[in-house]
Enzyme design. Structure first.
Site, PDB file in Angstrom:
ATOM      1  N   TYR A 128      43.151  40.048  33.373  1.00 39.75           N
ATOM      2  CA  TYR A 128      42.859  38.618  33.267  1.00 39.75           C
ATOM      3  C   TYR A 128      41.620  38.327  34.099  1.00 39.75           C
ATOM      4  O   TYR A 128      41.494  38.811  35.214  1.00 39.75           O
ATOM      5  CB  TYR A 128      44.038  37.800  33.790  1.00 39.75           C
ATOM      6  CG  TYR A 128      43.802  36.302  33.781  1.00 39.75           C
ATOM      7  CD1 TYR A 128      43.669  35.598  32.583  1.00 39.75           C
ATOM      8  CD2 TYR A 128      43.720  35.583  34.979  1.00 39.75           C
ATOM      9  CE1 TYR A 128      43.458  34.229  32.577  1.00 39.75           C
ATOM     10  CE2 TYR A 128      43.517  34.204  34.977  1.00 39.75           C
ATOM     11  CZ  TYR A 128      43.381  33.536  33.766  1.00 39.75           C
ATOM     12  OH  TYR A 128      43.185  32.180  33.767  1.00 39.75           O
ATOM     13  N   ASP A 223      36.454  42.752  39.024  1.00 40.74           N
ATOM     14  CA  ASP A 223      37.040  41.439  39.245  1.00 40.74           C
ATOM     15  C   ASP A 223      38.103  41.602  40.337  1.00 40.74           C
ATOM     16  O   ASP A 223      39.214  42.063  40.079  1.00 40.74           O
ATOM     17  CB  ASP A 223      37.646  40.900  37.950  1.00 40.74           C
ATOM     18  CG  ASP A 223      38.181  39.482  38.121  1.00 40.74           C
ATOM     19  OD1 ASP A 223      38.235  39.004  39.278  1.00 40.74           O
ATOM     20  OD2 ASP A 223      38.537  38.856  37.106  1.00 40.74           O
ATOM     21  N   LYS A 251      40.844  33.246  45.129  1.00 37.97           N
ATOM     22  CA  LYS A 251      42.137  33.300  45.815  1.00 37.97           C
ATOM     23  C   LYS A 251      42.002  33.402  47.343  1.00 37.97           C
ATOM     24  O   LYS A 251      41.705  32.404  47.977  1.00 37.97           O
ATOM     25  CB  LYS A 251      42.989  34.423  45.202  1.00 37.97           C
ATOM     26  CG  LYS A 251      43.187  34.149  43.700  1.00 37.97           C
ATOM     27  CD  LYS A 251      44.364  34.786  43.048  1.00 37.97           C
ATOM     28  CE  LYS A 251      44.589  34.164  41.682  1.00 37.97           C
ATOM     29  NZ  LYS A 251      44.163  34.939  40.539  1.00 37.97           N
TER      30      LYS A 251
HETATM   31  C1  LIG Z   1      43.265  34.360  39.307  1.00 38.96           C
HETATM   32  C2  LIG Z   1      42.254  35.266  38.682  1.00 38.96           C
HETATM   33  C3  LIG Z   1      41.098  34.780  38.036  1.00 38.96           C
HETATM   34  C4  LIG Z   1      40.860  33.316  37.796  1.00 38.96           C
HETATM   35  O1  LIG Z   1      40.704  32.615  38.976  1.00 38.96           O
HETATM   36  P1  LIG Z   1      40.906  31.021  38.961  1.00 38.96           P
HETATM   37  O2  LIG Z   1      40.549  30.605  40.353  1.00 38.96           O
HETATM   38  O3  LIG Z   1      42.320  30.790  38.582  1.00 38.96           O
HETATM   39  O4  LIG Z   1      39.950  30.506  37.941  1.00 38.96           O
HETATM   40  C5  LIG Z   1      40.159  35.681  37.568  1.00 38.96           C
HETATM   41  N1  LIG Z   1      40.350  37.013  37.728  1.00 38.96           N
HETATM   42  C6  LIG Z   1      41.429  37.519  38.342  1.00 38.96           C
HETATM   43  C7  LIG Z   1      41.550  38.993  38.535  1.00 38.96           C
HETATM   44  C8  LIG Z   1      42.431  36.665  38.827  1.00 38.96           C
HETATM   45  O5  LIG Z   1      43.515  37.187  39.409  1.00 38.96           O
END
Ligand SMILES: *Cc1c(COP(=O)(O)O)cnc(C)c1O
Length: 415
Positions: A128, A223, A251
């Protein structure tokens, strides 16, 4: 008002009554709990009931809720977060802050396209990367690499430039690059996919992607929105011989406030406006609360060296958890751990590395477990596809208490 009444009220003014879909409990059934307060490892709902929290805002709260040092710092210091991160992580030579992980990813893709002059991006099923149109895609039914949309409302043209492959398949990566490598601007991957369960990858698979991408002039974006400052001070990239060209964060770096960031090689980051031609902006980018809370969080996790402590606590917790569950369960549970993240699933004959290896009935099995724990005052993330987290506030006595609550749940028939 109780949670049911608040949910009804909320549904009148917001789609589904929530501001992010997983919060709705749709995946586990029942009514979402409306929490009023939080402190350390605890959440308190609107009736005052206490819960030990393993959802932890879906990842940001590595020190637990309302850590006193963070609360203090949010009130006073100035931001040196960028300096701190650049000093800490050698492959992040420059960083730009935005307001979410989604925004960080979107911006990193734009930089990668600008740097390479190519259009295509490659992602993996089961990772994701936030909700940008081009990334809400999954494998299509046809040729390997072809995408189909993963959400309503996304135009065909938006997903046309995204290629998608399954995780854990070295041969498909090789084939796609040998056929179309020169078109691919960047490959984006969660180095430890933690948004569709916890799909721990073989190191060789990640190394293969890194090597092949490099040899085709394709940029590598890690990511690390979840794994950054969770698996260690330098995140997952620390573990590989080739470093990513760009890394995205979110996060934890906001200490519970809305912050995202993307950074990496200087010559790529220097393309970003106003220095270079790649436009990227945000009214409240690098918001002062997020910068301060983020900096205080990173300083504290470094000073306290939380990573080995959290990892050990997590190891003990999930092993006791699984052993108690399996004394009573008809079908055996198992757990995957990565640093202080965990994921429970029914036992599988092989490690689960791809979404099609998740045992059938997982969602329903998890929902039952979730509700029996919720009744005892233990709050897991309300979906079997989210991972659990342990924070620095979850000391051994809290984890023992959670285990005791599991024992009660099991006695009442949890399985
Ligand atoms: C949570 C997450 C996102 C998206 O971040 P948001 O602050 O919710 O837009 C993107 N990549 C990864 C790996 C994530 O865990």
């Amino acid at each position: 008002m109780n949670s049911e009444q608040l949910f009804e009220r909320s549904k009148k003014v917001s789609p589904g009554g929530v501001h992010s879909p997983v919060r709705s409990f749709r995946s586990v059934g029942g009514t979402p709990v409306f929490f009023q307060k939080a402190n350390g490892p605890y959440l308190y709902d609107v009736t005052g009931k206490e819960f030990i929290d393993f959802c932890l805002s879906f990842g940001p709260l590595i020190l637990g809720h309302r850590d006193p040092e963070i609360e203090e710092i949010v009130k006073e210091t100035v931001s040196e977060l960028a300096e701190f991160i650049v000093n800490e992580i050698p492959w992040v030579e420059k960083i730009r802050f935005v307001s979410s992980g989604t925004e960080a990813v979107m911006s990193a893709l734009r930089a990668a396209r600008a740097f390479t002059g190519r259009d295509k991006i490659l992602k993996f099923d089961g990772c994701y990367h936030g909700h940008a149109d081009a990334l809400l895609v999954k494998s299509g039914s046809g040729l390997a690499g072809e995408p189909s949309s993963d959400s309503a409302g996304i135009g065909k043209a938006q997903i046309h430039e995204t290629l998608v492959l399954p995780l854990d398949d070295d041969a498909l990566v090789e084939r796609l690059f040998s056929e179309r490598g020169k078109e691919i601007a960047c490959v984006i991957i969660e180095p430890i996919p933690a948004n569709y369960g916890l799909l721990v990858q073989r190191n060789e698979f990640i190394e293969k992607i890194l090597r092949i991408a490099k040899s085709h002039g394709t940029l590598i974006i890690f990511d690390e929105v979840i794994s950054g400052f969770r698996t260690g001070m330098r995140g997952m990239a620390e573990n590989f011989s080739i470093k990513p060209d760009l890394v995205t964060y979110g996060k934890i770096i906001g200490g519970g406030f809305p912050v995202g960031g993307y950074g990496g090689r200087k010559e790529i980051m220097d393309l970003i406006s106003p220095q270079g031609p790649v436009y990227q902006a945000g009214t409240l980018s690098a918001n002062p609360f997020g910068m301060r809370a983020g900096l205080a969080t990173l300083k504290k996790i470094k000073r306290e060296n939380v990573f080995p402590i959290l990892e050990e606590r997590t190891r003990r917790f999930i092993s006791e958890f699984i052993s108690i569950l399996n004394q009573h369960s008809t079908s055996e549970w198992d757990a995957v751990q990565a640093a202080s993240m965990f994921w429970f699933h029914k036992k599988n004959h092989t490690p689960i590395r791809r979404i099609d290896e998740i045992p059938s009935g997982h969602k329903e099995g998890f929902a039952t477990l979730f509700h029996s724990l919720l009744d005892q005052g233990v709050y897991l993330a309300p979906s079997g596809y989210e991972v659990g987290f342990i924070s620095f506030a979850h000391d051994d006595s809290i984890l023992d208490k959670a285990i005791d609550k599991l024992k009660l749940a099991v006695r009442k028939g949890a399985k």
